[in-house]
Motif scaffolding. Sequence first.
Motif, PDB file in Angstrom:
ATOM      1  N   ARG E  12       2.869  40.509  -5.109  1.00 12.20           N
ATOM      2  CA  ARG E  12       2.312  39.145  -4.849  1.00 12.20           C
ATOM      3  C   ARG E  12       0.903  39.032  -5.517  1.00 12.20           C
ATOM      4  O   ARG E  12       0.508  38.081  -6.318  1.00 12.20           O
ATOM      5  N   SER E  13       0.286  39.912  -5.261  1.00 12.31           N
ATOM      6  CA  SER E  13      -1.197  39.927  -5.783  1.00 12.31           C
ATOM      7  C   SER E  13      -1.050  39.820  -7.314  1.00 12.31           C
ATOM      8  O   SER E  13      -2.207  39.258  -7.829  1.00 12.31           O
ATOM      9  N   MET E  14      -0.362  40.623  -8.129  1.00 13.91           N
ATOM     10  CA  MET E  14      -0.382  40.395  -9.643  1.00 13.91           C
ATOM     11  C   MET E  14       0.173  38.888  -9.844  1.00 13.91           C
ATOM     12  O   MET E  14      -0.289  38.378 -10.896  1.00 13.91           O
ATOM     13  N   THR E  15       1.086  38.335  -9.065  1.00 16.62           N
ATOM     14  CA  THR E  15       1.247  37.084  -9.407  1.00 16.62           C
ATOM     15  C   THR E  15       0.426  35.956  -9.246  1.00 16.62           C
ATOM     16  O   THR E  15       0.062  35.084 -10.116  1.00 16.62           O
ATOM     17  N   GLU E  16      -0.531  36.181  -8.080  1.00 18.50           N
ATOM     18  CA  GLU E  16      -1.567  35.498  -7.984  1.00 18.50           C
ATOM     19  C   GLU E  16      -2.776  35.434  -9.101  1.00 18.50           C
ATOM     20  O   GLU E  16      -3.167  34.547  -9.792  1.00 18.50           O
ATOM     21  N   MET E  17      -2.861  36.722  -9.392  1.00 24.43           N
ATOM     22  CA  MET E  17      -3.768  37.235 -10.420  1.00 24.43           C
ATOM     23  C   MET E  17      -3.417  36.526 -11.973  1.00 24.43           C
ATOM     24  O   MET E  17      -4.402  35.850 -12.481  1.00 24.43           O
ATOM     25  N   ILE E  18      -2.107  36.618 -12.233  1.00 27.87           N
ATOM     26  CA  ILE E  18      -1.802  35.964 -13.394  1.00 27.87           C
ATOM     27  C   ILE E  18      -1.817  34.749 -13.387  1.00 27.87           C
ATOM     28  O   ILE E  18      -2.056  33.950 -14.430  1.00 27.87           O
ATOM     29  N   ALA E  19      -1.324  33.828 -12.407  1.00 28.46           N
ATOM     30  CA  ALA E  19      -1.335  32.500 -12.212  1.00 28.46           C
ATOM     31  C   ALA E  19      -2.869  32.032 -12.496  1.00 28.46           C
ATOM     32  O   ALA E  19      -3.038  30.945 -13.059  1.00 28.46           O
ATOM     33  N   GLN E  20      -3.635  32.740 -11.869  1.00 33.05           N
ATOM     34  CA  GLN E  20      -5.188  32.331 -12.061  1.00 33.05           C
ATOM     35  C   GLN E  20      -5.552  32.328 -13.238  1.00 33.05           C
ATOM     36  O   GLN E  20      -6.366  31.473 -13.906  1.00 33.05           O
ATOM     37  N   ALA E  21      -5.324  33.606 -13.890  1.00 36.89           N
ATOM     38  CA  ALA E  21      -5.688  33.642 -15.402  1.00 36.89           C
ATOM     39  C   ALA E  21      -5.060  32.480 -16.332  1.00 36.89           C
ATOM     40  O   ALA E  21      -5.659  31.912 -17.177  1.00 36.89           O
ATOM     41  N   ALA E  22      -3.904  32.364 -16.238  1.00 36.38           N
ATOM     42  CA  ALA E  22      -3.120  31.233 -16.977  1.00 36.38           C
ATOM     43  C   ALA E  22      -3.740  29.993 -16.502  1.00 36.38           C
ATOM     44  O   ALA E  22      -4.031  29.038 -17.623  1.00 36.38           O
ATOM     45  N   ARG E  23      -3.959  29.634 -15.292  1.00 34.84           N
ATOM     46  CA  ARG E  23      -4.523  28.231 -15.025  1.00 34.84           C
ATOM     47  C   ARG E  23      -5.863  28.045 -15.440  1.00 34.84           C
ATOM     48  O   ARG E  23      -6.618  26.984 -15.914  1.00 34.84           O
ATOM     49  N   ARG E  24      -6.904  29.201 -15.626  1.00 38.03           N
ATOM     50  CA  ARG E  24      -8.061  29.099 -16.322  1.00 38.03           C
ATOM     51  C   ARG E  24      -8.085  28.765 -17.553  1.00 38.03           C
ATOM     52  O   ARG E  24      -8.982  28.248 -17.997  1.00 38.03           O
ATOM     53  N   ILE E  25      -7.121  29.028 -18.461  1.00 41.04           N
ATOM     54  CA  ILE E  25      -7.220  28.739 -19.910  1.00 41.04           C
ATOM     55  C   ILE E  25      -6.194  27.503 -20.144  1.00 41.04           C
ATOM     56  O   ILE E  25      -6.317  27.050 -21.252  1.00 41.04           O
ATOM     57  N   ALA E  26      -5.606  27.082 -19.299  1.00 41.63           N
ATOM     58  CA  ALA E  26      -4.609  25.943 -19.438  1.00 41.63           C
ATOM     59  C   ALA E  26      -5.292  24.779 -19.829  1.00 41.63           C
ATOM     60  O   ALA E  26      -6.502  24.451 -19.266  1.00 41.63           O
ATOM     61  N   LEU E  28      -6.100  20.679 -20.189  1.00 39.59           N
ATOM     62  CA  LEU E  28      -6.077  19.504 -19.288  1.00 39.59           C
ATOM     63  C   LEU E  28      -4.818  18.993 -19.284  1.00 39.59           C
ATOM     64  O   LEU E  28      -4.077  18.803 -20.299  1.00 39.59           O
ATOM     65  N   GLY E  29      -3.975  18.748 -18.333  1.00 36.48           N
ATOM     66  CA  GLY E  29      -2.524  17.955 -18.575  1.00 36.48           C
ATOM     67  C   GLY E  29      -1.482  18.999 -18.431  1.00 36.48           C
ATOM     68  O   GLY E  29      -0.159  18.690 -18.533  1.00 36.48           O
ATOM     69  N   THR E  30      -1.853  20.241 -18.389  1.00 35.46           N
ATOM     70  CA  THR E  30      -0.916  21.282 -18.226  1.00 35.46           C
ATOM     71  C   THR E  30      -0.781  21.948 -16.830  1.00 35.46           C
ATOM     72  O   THR E  30      -1.854  22.235 -16.308  1.00 35.46           O
ATOM     73  N   GLU E  31       0.632  21.802 -16.454  1.00 34.77           N
ATOM     74  CA  GLU E  31       0.669  22.408 -15.020  1.00 34.77           C
ATOM     75  C   GLU E  31       1.127  23.727 -14.983  1.00 34.77           C
ATOM     76  O   GLU E  31       2.142  23.745 -15.708  1.00 34.77           O
ATOM     77  N   ILE E  32       0.586  24.827 -14.539  1.00 34.86           N
ATOM     78  CA  ILE E  32       1.130  26.244 -14.546  1.00 34.86           C
ATOM     79  C   ILE E  32       1.872  26.394 -13.313  1.00 34.86           C
ATOM     80  O   ILE E  32       1.144  26.299 -12.252  1.00 34.86           O
ATOM     81  N   CYS E  33       3.184  26.626 -13.420  1.00 35.98           N
ATOM     82  CA  CYS E  33       3.813  27.041 -12.059  1.00 35.98           C
ATOM     83  C   CYS E  33       4.168  28.290 -12.091  1.00 35.98           C
ATOM     84  O   CYS E  33       4.826  28.718 -12.854  1.00 35.98           O
TER      85      CYS E  33
END
Lengths: 236, 236, 236, 236, 236, 236
Positions: E12-26, E28-33
């Motif tokens: 789980r911790s890796m999933t969250e870290m990855i999600a944050q990294a992706a959201r940081r760079i996404a 505007l208008g991109t929803e990272i799921c």
Amino acid sequence: MRISIVNPNSTRSMTEMIAQAARRIAALGTEICAYQNDDGPASIEGHVDGALAVPGLLRTLRVAEADGAEGHIIACFDDTGLDGARSILTGPVIGIGEAGARMASLVARRFSVVTTLSVSVPILEDNLVKAGLATSCASVLASEVPVLALEDDPEAAGRKIAETVERAIERDGAEAIVLGCAGMADLSATLSERYGIPVVDGVASAVKLIEGAVAIGLRTSKRGGYALPRPKTGGA
Amino acid sequence: MRISIVNPNSTRSMTEMIAQAARRIAALGTEICAYQNDDGPASIEGHVDGALAVPGLLRTLRVAEADGAEGHIIACFDDTGLDGARSILTGPVIGIGEAGARMASLVARRFSVVTTLSVSVPILEDNLVKAGLATSCASVLASEVPVLALEDDPEAAGRKIAETVERAIERDGAEAIVLGCAGMADLSATLSERYGIPVVDGVASAVKLIEGAVAIGLRTSKRGGYALPRPKTGGA
Amino acid sequence: MRISIVNPNSTRSMTEMIAQAARRIAALGTEICAYQNDDGPASIEGHVDGALAVPGLLRTLRVAEADGAEGHIIACFDDTGLDGARSILTGPVIGIGEAGARMASLVARRFSVVTTLSVSVPILEDNLVKAGLATSCASVLASEVPVLALEDDPEAAGRKIAETVERAIERDGAEAIVLGCAGMADLSATLSERYGIPVVDGVASAVKLIEGAVAIGLRTSKRGGYALPRPKTGGA
Amino acid sequence: MRISIVNPNSTRSMTEMIAQAARRIAALGTEICAYQNDDGPASIEGHVDGALAVPGLLRTLRVAEADGAEGHIIACFDDTGLDGARSILTGPVIGIGEAGARMASLVARRFSVVTTLSVSVPILEDNLVKAGLATSCASVLASEVPVLALEDDPEAAGRKIAETVERAIERDGAEAIVLGCAGMADLSATLSERYGIPVVDGVASAVKLIEGAVAIGLRTSKRGGYALPRPKTGGA
Amino acid sequence: MRISIVNPNSTRSMTEMIAQAARRIAALGTEICAYQNDDGPASIEGHVDGALAVPGLLRTLRVAEADGAEGHIIACFDDTGLDGARSILTGPVIGIGEAGARMASLVARRFSVVTTLSVSVPILEDNLVKAGLATSCASVLASEVPVLALEDDPEAAGRKIAETVERAIERDGAEAIVLGCAGMADLSATLSERYGIPVVDGVASAVKLIEGAVAIGLRTSKRGGYALPRPKTGGA
Amino acid sequence: MRISIVNPNSTRSMTEMIAQAARRIAALGTEICAYQNDDGPASIEGHVDGALAVPGLLRTLRVAEADGAEGHIIACFDDTGLDGARSILTGPVIGIGEAGARMASLVARRFSVVTTLSVSVPILEDNLVKAGLATSCASVLASEVPVLALEDDPEAAGRKIAETVERAIERDGAEAIVLGCAGMADLSATLSERYGIPVVDGVASAVKLIEGAVAIGLRTSKRGGYALPRPKTGGA
């Protein structure tokens, strides 16, 4: 089944050693017939020795086929005369160089070849490229132990070969070793145990590949690359 | 300067034709010495002929060097015995197959080779791969005209060769043609004019490449791939 | 025959040095016409210099052709503008980089290129890949001697180049060396003697290859890769 | 962010069409600044046009960088001057040819490129080899529709392009198509729908790749292949 | 637009870290799921972990598509299950390994990959060969820092990774670095600044490539290599 | 010696057919133990079926090893799960696809693979590239005969396969054929006789290669590419 193993050079002690190595590993029911190319050089070190050996080698292979051999092994790590042999014979033919490399690629992603003298390195590299085995080969290394030194001073020879194996593993990332000389066959078990990776002997590999090819009924294709020579009319 | 051109086969009429072709193109001051391999087969068609020709070819090349030749041409499109020749000679050596392909790659991005019989196609393909010329080669095509038919029925032979050239251009995108047989040399001018692209003759190319290499003082490297054979002690 | 040799840069001393080197090696009957690209940069070091040199280089080559030159040499080891030159000229064209590598591959199985600055290494590597010569190339090494330093402090420059040659031989297994700069031509004899392997100069190689191609009547193919540009209508 | 898109040729209508195509696809917040190389040829067809375009193109790109552009697109499918551009700029740079091929390889295992004239085919093939994209490319095909014909007779042009797409799919096994000309952008949706495979436009691909590279902070490496030119001293 | 990013392992911790990294760079208008493969192994180190992760990964990707994701990212540097994913999904799909390498090749001529453990090196090498990116890759190096050590002792881990980056630059000539583990993303800015070359993070690269592909309307080709599976009838 | 042959799919009739084919060819003294992956799909057609089969396949192979099997065969022409299997097992492992291709390259210079459906073609092509066998492969052709049709309408199936073999020989220059489906084994003798070239069955080839590798004492290298998975701590 009868399989011929032909030593392309004229040194009797090597022919006997090769024959013994082949018989030790042959399956029950396989008869190994060893032949020697009496018209060849004393040993095959480099392009010229190889070229001089081929006419006698091809004659010897024809004799072997006439004697009833159904498959054939060229017992030189340079795979001397392999294309010519495949062009005149109907049974399957392999050289011990190609055989060792093909077996190694079943049990490792990258192998190194450890051979005798550096004069053979370019020949082995070219053979591996032609056979499509170059991408699986981490390196071809010379131990600088001449063929005959293996008999004369086995201890010193063994030390140098072991050092070369170590270099292949540490520096080049080899995951398996192919021993590039018929005379090194006895070392394979010891080296394999010491370094914990497969160490492949070409003679044994060739026996098994040819036994297998004959058992499943394969014969060399006579269409294209290994077509039979056209009969000559006139000339010398 | 003296350049040897060696016909690896034993057919005198071909030796003479090759010698004439070479002399026609040689520079003033170049002496072309033609040799014939009397121990070779009548023609070289495939692996076996090639292998049988090499020992006599190497002997002949040693004679040519002793006669003072500073550079050497192997007058067979298969580049028969080229590695061995480079290993025993100090002057530069080329085969007419490699020569034609190297010249073609100076004047076209992709060339095709048009040779005699399909038995030679795999050999030429392997040679091109080894020399790094395969990426510049659009195709190697056999016209199915045997060497001797070029003399016996030149008109029919010419027609078949022209058809093959056309196929190379239309289907394979060849921008130049290398004629893959010494006997086709006379056709190169006609074909070049008819199809409007360079048509390269191997003999002429080899003469110019060796003249050039000798003129700038190049000798075959004796380090690595073409090292001199080690002297033998003992054996047959 | 008349051959043009074009210095793509605008430094007069280099044009003269190149012209002399070419004339020294040219055959009797060859007239070397040296040209200089006055609109080019002072030297060509890297992609940008190369790109800026090409328009003036192509103009100069058209002048050379109008002057009656039947073959052409681009006297920069980067083979600057070679594809463009082949597209506008009918005579054969070569760059000194490709020329040196092609000659080296006649006398060695693997060569190394020793050039000036590391900025040229990727360009030379890409050129070798494109020409199919990468498989014969052991390495491309920079001596980090800038072009002009060859004139300013020849002793120091020579020492650095010799060290680089040694590294190519010992570490990379080079069997021949191609000197990757017109200004190094004088070193080739000395280095060849000291290290006992062929050391190839690009200018001399190019003169011989173009003399040869012109002598056998080859012209650049106008079909495919080097087709003439279509005439423009409209635009700037 | 500001991205420059530079038309290496001097035809104003193409510059405008390209600018519109780029703006249509640009993200909110991306400002597309279109530039035109007024010193370039009217169109870029083959090596010579490309070479003549580069000096002006590099000058234009320097202006674009001075204007604050953080990333750059070369709007020619030949990727004219790409290496030089990467050597002088710090922002990321792409050509629309490489861009289209990189995007296609995300959505298909093998793509074909459909371009205008056959004179461009060898250039595109060489670019794909250099970029490592050749193994993913089924074929590069010319529709033989010149750039300007796309505007003059769009219906006839469209028919020929569709036929070429069909050949790529049926004969070469293309799983996606890259349209090899900025002027074909409007066709991509129609063709994609008709043939049921991705049809990729280079301009749109380039905008997205450069937007992405800038967004994650990438700048062109100044070490090795794209090092900045050394300052010149003396010469022309 | 909605983009799914799927962690093929169950930590789980890796999933969250990855999600944050992706959201940081996404954008505007991109929803990272972000999704996690609960049936996968705790981490993916080598072939076996990879193989065991795929069935659950494919199920998770189908859920993501049903949830409306238009593009997909496999957040493992081994690109686990990429071919299978492309075969079942219609939106574009990329793995973070391929993404990092593709972005690096836009800003450098040669990059090195610095990954965690040596067990991943052969997998990454094979992936680069398959994607045509091997020619742009100087080396794939293991820092021997296990994934979890990045969290446990970040300082020691950072030191080892920096040493590996240095080796890639000095010994292998890397002009850019791809960080071969999602957990290394935070290091990219620091390392890029210290060594003065681009240091590329795979997660950020993947977000931008998929955003771009979706924006220009690309979908995975269903012809050929990534065809939809045929419906089964019968069997287990 | 005991050899396991594992059907990665769950269709019992195929497991039995494969077991019989293997036993027919096995040497005296070889015990063939057939296993079936009950958790696998009914057949393996494409990437997804392959991926879903692997976890169960690896479990089955572990059982086989625990049962005393010294060598292992994966009885799917896609070589499903081969890398993973080599990573967990100590005995040698081969897939029937790689086995057939390796045997064919002993008796022909170029072979073609004739498989069932086109969905498998890209997978087989990728496998051949990875194993270094692509240069020996003239083509991979789909007969468009689904696996089960071989049993349902053998005559129609046989006709389509024969047509595909003919195309491989005539159009692609195949000198031998590898039959790319376990269900085609019975056809090999008939086709070989009709077309006069070797027709190779993968199951028989695999049995002989594994018998040989076990006989000479080879085990899969645990260094590098096929290292054992590290034990997991924590996670799912």
